[in-house]
Design a protein around this motif. Structure first.
Motif, mmCIF file in Angstrom:
data_model
loop_
_atom_site.group_PDB
_atom_site.id
_atom_site.type_symbol
_atom_site.label_atom_id
_atom_site.label_comp_id
_atom_site.label_asym_id
_atom_site.label_seq_id
_atom_site.Cartn_x
_atom_site.Cartn_y
_atom_site.Cartn_z
ATOM 1 N N ASP A 1 0.832 -1.202 0.000
ATOM 2 C CA ASP A 1 0.000 0.000 0.000
ATOM 3 C C ASP A 1 0.871 1.258 0.000
ATOM 4 O O ASP A 1 1.427 1.640 1.024
ATOM 5 N N GLY A 2 0.999 1.886 -1.160
ATOM 6 C CA GLY A 2 1.813 3.088 -1.265
ATOM 7 C C GLY A 2 3.283 2.833 -1.500
ATOM 8 O O GLY A 2 4.084 3.771 -1.474
ATOM 9 N N ALA A 3 3.668 1.574 -1.725
ATOM 10 C CA ALA A 3 5.080 1.244 -1.929
ATOM 11 C C ALA A 3 5.588 1.811 -3.246
ATOM 12 O O ALA A 3 4.851 1.905 -4.231
ATOM 13 N N SER A 4 6.863 2.153 -3.266
ATOM 14 C CA SER A 4 7.501 2.630 -4.491
ATOM 15 C C SER A 4 7.761 1.445 -5.425
ATOM 16 O O SER A 4 7.683 0.274 -5.021
ATOM 17 N N ALA A 5 8.121 1.758 -6.666
ATOM 18 C CA ALA A 5 8.448 0.702 -7.622
ATOM 19 C C ALA A 5 9.642 -0.119 -7.134
ATOM 20 O O ALA A 5 9.668 -1.353 -7.284
ATOM 21 N N GLU A 6 10.633 0.545 -6.539
ATOM 22 C CA GLU A 6 11.804 -0.160 -6.029
ATOM 23 C C GLU A 6 11.416 -1.109 -4.897
ATOM 24 O O GLU A 6 11.909 -2.244 -4.825
ATOM 25 N N GLU A 7 10.545 -0.639 -3.999
ATOM 26 C CA GLU A 7 10.110 -1.479 -2.885
ATOM 27 C C GLU A 7 9.320 -2.684 -3.383
ATOM 28 O O GLU A 7 9.501 -3.808 -2.898
ATOM 29 N N ARG A 8 8.437 -2.462 -4.368
ATOM 30 C CA ARG A 8 7.653 -3.569 -4.917
ATOM 31 C C ARG A 8 8.556 -4.603 -5.595
ATOM 32 O O ARG A 8 8.345 -5.807 -5.465
ATOM 33 N N ALA A 9 9.571 -4.109 -6.311
ATOM 34 C CA ALA A 9 10.502 -5.021 -6.974
ATOM 35 C C ALA A 9 11.272 -5.849 -5.955
ATOM 36 O O ALA A 9 11.463 -7.061 -6.128
ATOM 37 N N ALA A 10 11.721 -5.207 -4.870
ATOM 38 C CA ALA A 10 12.451 -5.921 -3.829
ATOM 39 C C ALA A 10 11.557 -6.935 -3.133
ATOM 40 O O ALA A 10 11.991 -8.047 -2.799
ATOM 41 N N LEU A 11 10.290 -6.579 -2.918
ATOM 42 C CA LEU A 11 9.351 -7.511 -2.303
ATOM 43 C C LEU A 11 9.192 -8.755 -3.168
ATOM 44 O O LEU A 11 9.190 -9.886 -2.663
ATOM 45 N N ARG A 12 9.114 -8.555 -4.480
ATOM 46 C CA ARG A 12 8.933 -9.685 -5.390
ATOM 47 C C ARG A 12 10.198 -10.525 -5.557
ATOM 48 O O ARG A 12 10.130 -11.660 -6.018
ATOM 49 N N GLU A 13 11.329 -9.984 -5.188
ATOM 50 C CA GLU A 13 12.542 -10.804 -5.164
ATOM 51 C C GLU A 13 12.528 -11.758 -3.980
ATOM 52 O O GLU A 13 13.143 -12.824 -4.022
ATOM 53 N N SER A 14 11.830 -11.361 -2.913
ATOM 54 C CA SER A 14 11.766 -12.199 -1.714
ATOM 55 C C SER A 14 10.552 -13.123 -1.706
ATOM 56 O O SER A 14 10.605 -14.213 -1.137
ATOM 57 N N VAL A 15 9.457 -12.673 -2.319
ATOM 58 C CA VAL A 15 8.203 -13.440 -2.315
ATOM 59 C C VAL A 15 7.750 -13.618 -3.757
ATOM 60 O O VAL A 15 7.544 -12.627 -4.463
ATOM 61 N N PRO A 16 7.596 -14.848 -4.219
ATOM 62 C CA PRO A 16 7.180 -15.064 -5.605
ATOM 63 C C PRO A 16 5.872 -14.341 -5.937
ATOM 64 O O PRO A 16 4.953 -14.285 -5.101
ATOM 65 N N GLY A 17 5.796 -13.816 -7.152
ATOM 66 C CA GLY A 17 4.611 -13.080 -7.573
ATOM 67 C C GLY A 17 3.306 -13.825 -7.372
ATOM 68 O O GLY A 17 2.334 -13.242 -6.863
ATOM 69 N N PRO A 18 3.226 -15.115 -7.746
ATOM 70 C CA PRO A 18 1.969 -15.843 -7.534
ATOM 71 C C PRO A 18 1.555 -15.936 -6.067
ATOM 72 O O PRO A 18 0.367 -15.908 -5.746
ATOM 73 N N VAL A 19 2.552 -16.051 -5.174
ATOM 74 C CA VAL A 19 2.242 -16.106 -3.741
ATOM 75 C C VAL A 19 1.648 -14.780 -3.286
ATOM 76 O O VAL A 19 0.643 -14.741 -2.563
ATOM 77 N N LEU A 20 2.270 -13.677 -3.717
ATOM 78 C CA LEU A 20 1.736 -12.363 -3.375
ATOM 79 C C LEU A 20 0.329 -12.188 -3.921
ATOM 80 O O LEU A 20 -0.563 -11.666 -3.236
ATOM 81 N N ALA A 21 0.122 -12.621 -5.164
ATOM 82 C CA ALA A 21 -1.173 -12.445 -5.805
ATOM 83 C C ALA A 21 -2.262 -13.245 -5.090
ATOM 84 O O ALA A 21 -3.379 -12.746 -4.887
ATOM 85 N N ILE A 22 -1.926 -14.467 -4.716
ATOM 86 C CA ILE A 22 -2.940 -15.333 -4.104
ATOM 87 C C ILE A 22 -3.166 -14.974 -2.642
ATOM 88 O O ILE A 22 -4.294 -14.690 -2.224
ATOM 89 N N ILE A 23 -2.075 -14.986 -1.863
ATOM 90 C CA ILE A 23 -2.234 -14.727 -0.427
ATOM 91 C C ILE A 23 -2.611 -13.271 -0.180
ATOM 92 O O ILE A 23 -3.548 -12.969 0.558
ATOM 93 N N GLY A 24 -1.858 -12.338 -0.799
ATOM 94 C CA GLY A 24 -2.189 -10.929 -0.613
ATOM 95 C C GLY A 24 -3.534 -10.573 -1.201
ATOM 96 O O GLY A 24 -4.268 -9.745 -0.658
ATOM 97 N N GLY A 25 -3.875 -11.204 -2.331
ATOM 98 C CA GLY A 25 -5.144 -10.900 -2.974
ATOM 99 C C GLY A 25 -6.335 -11.392 -2.172
ATOM 100 O O GLY A 25 -7.297 -10.654 -1.939
#
Length: 217
Positions: free
Chosen positions: A173-197
């Motif tokens: 929520d409000g994260a910068s592009a750099e922060e979002r990219a770093a988050l996705r390096e630690s947590v796979p995109g599908p995991v973020l999409a499913i669990i976060g979604g």
């Protein structure tokens, strides 16, 4: 393996800093008697309080042993703990003022909460800056260290799936592009999409809208 521009730890810190800035702006703008706004800010505070408490308690239990194994000095860890104690004291003081504002919705209590929030922000940001100065180089240089990998696994198992969904939604929520990219390096995109979604819906419904009318957020 290339080192990330920031660790997952720093992504969390960015979310903490962002919320503290939001609270300061919201409390400055608070209108006397606005009970709906007071209740909304209390909901946002309760999420922030839970996230920051979970983070510093998790660091003590999981991160500090891993950082020691990666070469961070015991004296640094001891100082981090002292800073955590100071932060926890200011967190408790701010909690009391935010709960009072939630009950009264008065401008006077908003001023008291703003003063407590300012103290919490100073204590917390001072600690985050210090911690990052000493740990980001270590984490960035050791992505394959066994202690780093074990730490990541322990953190992923620490919370239930519902709490994880709220956590991911809050960080994004409000994260910068750099922060979002770093988050996705630690947590796979599908995991973020499913669990976060799926499990971040409550955050997006009850907390994220609180910031829509706060300054530039």
């Amino acid at each position: 393996m290339a080192a990330s521009s920031m660790s997952m730890n720093k992504v969390i810190h960015c979310a903490v800093r962002r919320d503290l800035t939001r609270f300061r702006a919201a409390l400055d703008q608070f209108a006397d008697g606005d009970r709906a706004r007071a209740a909304a800010l209390l909901r946002a505070w309760q999420n922030f309080d839970a996230q920051l408490t979970e983070h510093h308690e998790g660091e003590h239990e999981i991160a500090w042993p891993a950082l020691k194994a990666m070469g961070v000095a015991d004296t640094s860890i001891s100082t981090f703990d002292d800073e955590h104690h100071a932060m926890a004291a200011d967190l408790a003081a701010t909690r009391a003022t935010m709960e009072q504002l939630g009950r009264s919705a008065s401008r006077a209590d908003a001023d008291a909460a703003a003063a407590a929030m300012a103290a919490l922000e100073t204590t917390t940001v001072t600690h985050l800056d210090h911690e990052e100065q000493e740990t980001e180089p270590v984490l960035g240089a050791n992505p394959e260290h066994p202690a780093y990998k074990q730490m990541s696994k322990q953190f992923s198992r620490r919370s239930g799936i519902g709490a994880a969904g709220t956590f991911f939604a809050w960080m994004e929520d409000g994260a910068s592009a750099e922060e979002r990219a770093a988050l996705r390096e630690s947590v796979p995109g599908p995991v973020l999409a499913i669990i976060g979604g799926l499990f971040g819906r409550r955050y997006r419904k009850e907390v994220a809208p609180v910031w829509a009318t706060t300054g530039s957020f």
